[in-house]
Design a protein around this motif. Structure first.
Motif, PDB file in Angstrom:
ATOM      1  N   GLU A 488      60.554  64.361  62.106  1.00 27.33           N
ATOM      2  CA  GLU A 488      60.538  65.751  61.667  1.00 27.33           C
ATOM      3  C   GLU A 488      59.609  65.930  60.463  1.00 27.33           C
ATOM      4  O   GLU A 488      58.935  66.950  60.316  1.00 27.33           O
ATOM      5  N   ILE A 489      59.546  64.891  59.585  1.00 26.29           N
ATOM      6  CA  ILE A 489      58.679  64.989  58.403  1.00 26.29           C
ATOM      7  C   ILE A 489      57.218  65.123  58.832  1.00 26.29           C
ATOM      8  O   ILE A 489      56.458  65.955  58.314  1.00 26.29           O
ATOM      9  N   ARG A 490      56.782  64.296  59.775  1.00 32.54           N
ATOM     10  CA  ARG A 490      55.408  64.325  60.247  1.00 32.54           C
ATOM     11  C   ARG A 490      55.084  65.639  60.944  1.00 32.54           C
ATOM     12  O   ARG A 490      54.004  66.220  60.769  1.00 32.54           O
ATOM     13  N   VAL A 491      55.995  66.107  61.748  1.00 27.49           N
ATOM     14  CA  VAL A 491      55.766  67.373  62.441  1.00 27.49           C
ATOM     15  C   VAL A 491      55.650  68.498  61.431  1.00 27.49           C
ATOM     16  O   VAL A 491      54.759  69.375  61.524  1.00 27.49           O
ATOM     17  N   ASP A 492      56.515  68.505  60.435  1.00 28.96           N
ATOM     18  CA  ASP A 492      56.447  69.548  59.418  1.00 28.96           C
ATOM     19  C   ASP A 492      55.128  69.475  58.650  1.00 28.96           C
ATOM     20  O   ASP A 492      54.514  70.507  58.300  1.00 28.96           O
ATOM     21  N   GLY A 493      54.630  68.219  58.394  1.00 24.00           N
ATOM     22  CA  GLY A 493      53.342  68.079  57.701  1.00 24.00           C
ATOM     23  C   GLY A 493      52.189  68.636  58.521  1.00 24.00           C
ATOM     24  O   GLY A 493      51.284  69.303  57.989  1.00 24.00           O
ATOM     25  N   LEU A 494      52.223  68.368  59.836  1.00 17.19           N
ATOM     26  CA  LEU A 494      51.181  68.881  60.719  1.00 17.19           C
ATOM     27  C   LEU A 494      51.188  70.395  60.750  1.00 17.19           C
ATOM     28  O   LEU A 494      50.137  71.054  60.671  1.00 17.19           O
ATOM     29  N   VAL A 495      52.389  70.946  60.854  1.00 17.17           N
ATOM     30  CA  VAL A 495      52.503  72.403  60.878  1.00 17.17           C
ATOM     31  C   VAL A 495      51.997  72.991  59.560  1.00 17.17           C
ATOM     32  O   VAL A 495      51.289  74.013  59.522  1.00 17.17           O
ATOM     33  N   GLY A 496      52.361  72.315  58.461  1.00 19.06           N
ATOM     34  CA  GLY A 496      51.888  72.800  57.171  1.00 19.06           C
ATOM     35  C   GLY A 496      50.360  72.736  57.057  1.00 19.06           C
ATOM     36  O   GLY A 496      49.714  73.638  56.495  1.00 19.06           O
ATOM     37  N   GLY A 497      49.741  71.647  57.588  1.00 23.48           N
ATOM     38  CA  GLY A 497      48.290  71.517  57.552  1.00 23.48           C
ATOM     39  C   GLY A 497      47.604  72.601  58.355  1.00 23.48           C
ATOM     40  O   GLY A 497      46.584  73.171  57.918  1.00 23.48           O
ATOM     41  N   GLY A 499      48.788  75.483  58.935  1.00 18.68           N
ATOM     42  CA  GLY A 499      48.935  76.731  58.191  1.00 18.68           C
ATOM     43  C   GLY A 499      47.936  76.831  57.044  1.00 18.68           C
ATOM     44  O   GLY A 499      47.330  77.900  56.806  1.00 18.68           O
ATOM     45  N   ARG A 500      47.716  75.726  56.315  1.00 15.24           N
ATOM     46  CA  ARG A 500      46.759  75.744  55.211  1.00 15.24           C
ATOM     47  C   ARG A 500      45.340  75.968  55.723  1.00 15.24           C
ATOM     48  O   ARG A 500      44.539  76.713  55.103  1.00 15.24           O
ATOM     49  N   ALA A 501      44.998  75.330  56.846  1.00 18.04           N
ATOM     50  CA  ALA A 501      43.669  75.530  57.427  1.00 18.04           C
ATOM     51  C   ALA A 501      43.466  76.988  57.818  1.00 18.04           C
ATOM     52  O   ALA A 501      42.385  77.571  57.603  1.00 18.04           O
ATOM     53  N   ALA A 502      44.517  77.567  58.394  1.00 24.64           N
ATOM     54  CA  ALA A 502      44.424  78.976  58.770  1.00 24.64           C
ATOM     55  C   ALA A 502      44.222  79.849  57.541  1.00 24.64           C
ATOM     56  O   ALA A 502      43.472  80.843  57.561  1.00 24.64           O
ATOM     57  N   GLN A 503      44.892  79.494  56.450  1.00 18.71           N
ATOM     58  CA  GLN A 503      44.715  80.259  55.225  1.00 18.71           C
ATOM     59  C   GLN A 503      43.277  80.161  54.702  1.00 18.71           C
ATOM     60  O   GLN A 503      42.690  81.159  54.250  1.00 18.71           O
ATOM     61  N   ARG A 504      42.687  78.959  54.746  1.00 12.91           N
ATOM     62  CA  ARG A 504      41.316  78.790  54.277  1.00 12.91           C
ATOM     63  C   ARG A 504      40.348  79.610  55.139  1.00 12.91           C
ATOM     64  O   ARG A 504      39.432  80.259  54.633  1.00 12.91           O
ATOM     65  N   LEU A 505      40.536  79.519  56.462  1.00 15.43           N
ATOM     66  CA  LEU A 505      39.692  80.295  57.355  1.00 15.43           C
ATOM     67  C   LEU A 505      39.834  81.780  57.082  1.00 15.43           C
ATOM     68  O   LEU A 505      38.845  82.549  57.129  1.00 15.43           O
ATOM     69  N   ALA A 506      41.023  82.199  56.805  1.00 11.25           N
ATOM     70  CA  ALA A 506      41.236  83.609  56.497  1.00 11.25           C
ATOM     71  C   ALA A 506      40.506  83.994  55.214  1.00 11.25           C
ATOM     72  O   ALA A 506      39.912  85.080  55.093  1.00 11.25           O
ATOM     73  N   ALA A 507      40.566  83.074  54.234  1.00 11.00           N
ATOM     74  CA  ALA A 507      39.865  83.357  52.977  1.00 11.00           C
ATOM     75  C   ALA A 507      38.355  83.453  53.198  1.00 11.00           C
ATOM     76  O   ALA A 507      37.665  84.328  52.649  1.00 11.00           O
ATOM     77  N   LEU A 508      37.810  82.524  54.018  1.00 13.31           N
ATOM     78  CA  LEU A 508      36.386  82.581  54.337  1.00 13.31           C
ATOM     79  C   LEU A 508      36.048  83.846  55.102  1.00 13.31           C
ATOM     80  O   LEU A 508      34.984  84.449  54.904  1.00 13.31           O
ATOM     81  N   ALA A 509      36.968  84.245  56.023  1.00 14.64           N
ATOM     82  CA  ALA A 509      36.708  85.460  56.792  1.00 14.64           C
ATOM     83  C   ALA A 509      36.738  86.697  55.905  1.00 14.64           C
ATOM     84  O   ALA A 509      36.057  87.698  56.173  1.00 14.64           O
ATOM     85  N   ARG A 510      37.494  86.660  54.815  1.00 19.90           N
ATOM     86  CA  ARG A 510      37.589  87.833  53.953  1.00 19.90           C
ATOM     87  C   ARG A 510      36.398  87.935  52.959  1.00 19.90           C
ATOM     88  O   ARG A 510      36.076  89.015  52.457  1.00 19.90           O
ATOM     89  N   SER A 511      35.751  86.778  52.703  1.00 17.66           N
ATOM     90  CA  SER A 511      34.692  86.790  51.678  1.00 17.66           C
ATOM     91  C   SER A 511      33.514  87.730  52.005  1.00 17.66           C
ATOM     92  O   SER A 511      32.961  88.372  51.113  1.00 17.66           O
ATOM     93  N   PRO A 512      33.121  87.856  53.318  1.00 16.32           N
ATOM     94  CA  PRO A 512      32.028  88.808  53.599  1.00 16.32           C
ATOM     95  C   PRO A 512      32.477  90.249  53.518  1.00 16.32           C
ATOM     96  O   PRO A 512      31.633  91.171  53.530  1.00 16.32           O
ATOM     97  N   GLN A 513      33.734  90.497  53.430  1.00 21.01           N
ATOM     98  CA  GLN A 513      34.241  91.865  53.450  1.00 21.01           C
ATOM     99  C   GLN A 513      34.174  92.445  52.019  1.00 21.01           C
ATOM    100  O   GLN A 513      35.187  92.555  51.317  1.00 21.01           O
ATOM    101  N   THR A 514      32.915  92.833  51.655  1.00 18.43           N
ATOM    102  CA  THR A 514      32.718  93.332  50.272  1.00 18.43           C
ATOM    103  C   THR A 514      32.773  94.837  50.167  1.00 18.43           C
ATOM    104  O   THR A 514      32.894  95.398  49.078  1.00 18.43           O
TER     105      THR A 514
END
Length: 539
Positions: A488-497, A499-514
């Motif tokens: 369960e620990i490993r699965v939770d880590g993967l899910v968390g990763g 989620g973090r990747a999705a957050q970074r992509l979202a941040a990159l996607a928002r940067s051109p929105q000036t």
């Protein structure tokens, strides 16, 4: 002629049994009226008699089993009627389980009948294919011998003596114990068709009559003596059923019903007043009430086969025309019947002091009626009556006993009664007094092994089956814990990763929105340039 209704029919044989049942039931219930039984007793007795009526009128194995089973259940309830007495209940258990074990043969016979005869009708069983015919016969013979307390099932009848004497008077005369002999008589064509079952039945009846006669002679308890004598007398009926003596066996059944119900009712009257059924303590009981004493005397002399009373004639009807060996055993059994009847007779007629035994008037009437029946049913052996009797039962070709046989059997009965009167004491070996140790043998050969197997299966269930179930449960809990601690620990880590990747992509996607139009145009120009390069390269 016969009257049919569904799976029931009344012909000559069943009509005789129904009349016998009705007379015995009326006599027993009239006698019981003076003993103040509760409503439960009369309800059980009537259900018991109704089940016997269904049994003797059944034309197929389905209806037969219905009557057969209800009769067994009611006998259990009546033997253990005093349910607060643990020993009586145990006796009812032994009697019920013994007969139930034998009854399994009738269920097996029904299954074999469907397979081999494709019919459950009693008159179609003889036409079954082989080997089904032999299997059907074996099942019916087993069940009938158990119900009629023939060897080796006889011991359950000793246990049945724990019930009220009125129950014994009906059970041992025209109902349950006689049902097996009746069934064997009814299916004689099947027994004869097998080539072995008829001889087996005849010899089983003859040996039971001889051996249980010796057991009766050894008894020191009046009811036990009468019970063992029932096995012996039913043995003669079974002999007749195996030998094809329909008229003789039925006459024996009818006469025995009158005799035995009379003797048990007299015994019940003395037991209820004197509080004992031991022969040495019943000394003089017959002299202390003349009606009961005279009735018992008539019944005992008839049981002994003394001329011209009923069982003298009916017994000879059964033995007429039998092979020499079978005839010799039958005559030896008749000598024993005279001996044990005389033993009981002289025990209760010996002079003794004591207060008079009072039997209520309502109880005296059935004793008188049954005494006349016990004495007078010998007319069934007289030539004119015997011919009509055989015609009614559908056995016109059966012959009567030879004169020498009737003279010989009558003389043997008189001589034996006289010898017992002179000897006063008769042998009482332990093996006979204990009913051949049959119950002990059944306990050692069947009951104890069955309980041992049951205990072994219980241990197997507790240790192996339940252990396996508990092991599966423990494995499930371990797997669940393992999943919670490691996977369960490993699965939770993967899910968390993710989620973090999705957050970074979202941040990159928002940067051109000036919100600045010229930047949007520049972005669109870059995208179009890239698409043009791709198109040129692809082309």
């Amino acid at each position: 002629m016969s009257l049919r209704l569904g799976g029931l029919a009344v012909d000559g044989l069943s009509a005789v049994l129904l009349v016998t049942l009705a007379v015995a039931l009326a006599a027993v219930l009239a006698f019981a009226a003076g003993e103040r039984y509760r409503v439960r007793f009369y309800g059980l007795m009537l259900l018991f008699a109704a089940a016997m009526a269904v049994t003797v009128t059944a034309t197929d194995l389905v209806m037969l089993l219905m009557g057969w089973e209800v009769m067994g259940a009611m006998s259990y309830a009546l033997i253990g009627y005093v349910w607060s007495d643990a020993e009586r209940v145990r006796s009812a258990d032994v009697a019920f389980l013994t007969t139930r074990a034998a009854d399994m043969g009738l269920y097996a016979a029904a299954g074999f009948a469907l397979a081999g005869a494709h019919s459950l009708r009693l008159d179609a069983l003889a036409d079954a294919d082989t080997p089904w015919r032999d299997l059907i016969a074996a099942g019916i013979v087993l069940s009938a011998l158990g119900k009629s307390a023939q060897l080796p099932f006889s011991f359950w009848l000793a246990r049945a003596m724990s019930g009220p004497s009125t129950v014994s008077a009906l059970l041992h005369s025209a109902t349950m114990v006689a049902a097996g002999a009746y069934l064997l008589t009814r299916v004689h064509p099947l027994l004869a068709a097998t080539g072995w079952a008829d001889a087996l039945v005849a010899w089983t009846g003859a040996v039971t009559a001889l051996v249980m006669g010796a057991v009766a002679l050894a008894q020191r308890d009046l009811k036990q003596l009468l019970a063992a004598s029932t096995c012996a007398q039913i043995g003669l009926m079974v002999l007749g059923a195996g030998a094809g003596s329909v008229a003789g066996g039925t006459a024996q059944l009818v006469a025995h019903a009158a005799v035995k119900s009379l003797l048990f009712l007299c015994a019940g009257a003395w037991v209820s007043v004197l509080g004992t059924q031991r022969l040495d303590e019943l000394r003089g009981a017959a002299r202390r009430h003349r009606v009961a004493g005279a009735a018992f005397g008539a019944g005992a002399l008839a049981l002994a086969g003394v001329p011209p009373l009923s069982l003298w004639v009916t017994k000879d009807e059964v033995l007429a025309g039998r092979p020499a060996a079978l005839l010799a055993v039958g005559l030896a059994a008749s000598v024993l019947s005279a001996a044990y009847a005389a033993k009981a007779l002289f025990a209760v007629f010996r002079p003794a002091e004591g207060a008079a035994v009072r039997v209520p008037l309502v109880g005296q009437v059935p004793l008188v009626v049954l005494a006349f029946a016990a004495a007078g049913l010998g007319v069934l052996g007289l030539p004119p009556v015997a011919e009509a009797w055989r015609e009614m039962l559908g056995a016109p070709r059966e012959g009567g006993p030879a004169v020498w046989l009737t003279v010989l059997s009558g003389a043997l009965a008189v001589v034996t009664v006289g010898a017992v009167r002179i000897a006063r004491r008769v042998p009482s070996p332990a093996w006979a007094a204990e009913w051949l140790y049959l119950e002990r043998a059944a306990d050692a050969a069947v009951v104890r092994p069955a309980f041992a197997v049951a205990r072994a299966l219980a241990r197997f269930d507790d240790r192996v089956v339940d252990g396996a179930v508990r092991g599966v449960a423990r494995g499930g809990r371990w797997a669940a814990g393992l999943t919670g601690r490691r996977i369960e620990i490993r699965v939770d880590g993967l899910v968390g990763g993710v989620g973090r990747a999705a957050q970074r992509l979202a941040a990159l996607a928002r940067s051109p929105q000036t919100g600045q139009v010229h930047i949007y145009f520049a972005q669109a120009a870059v995208v179009l340039a890239v698409l043009a390069v791709i198109a040129v390269l692809a082309g």
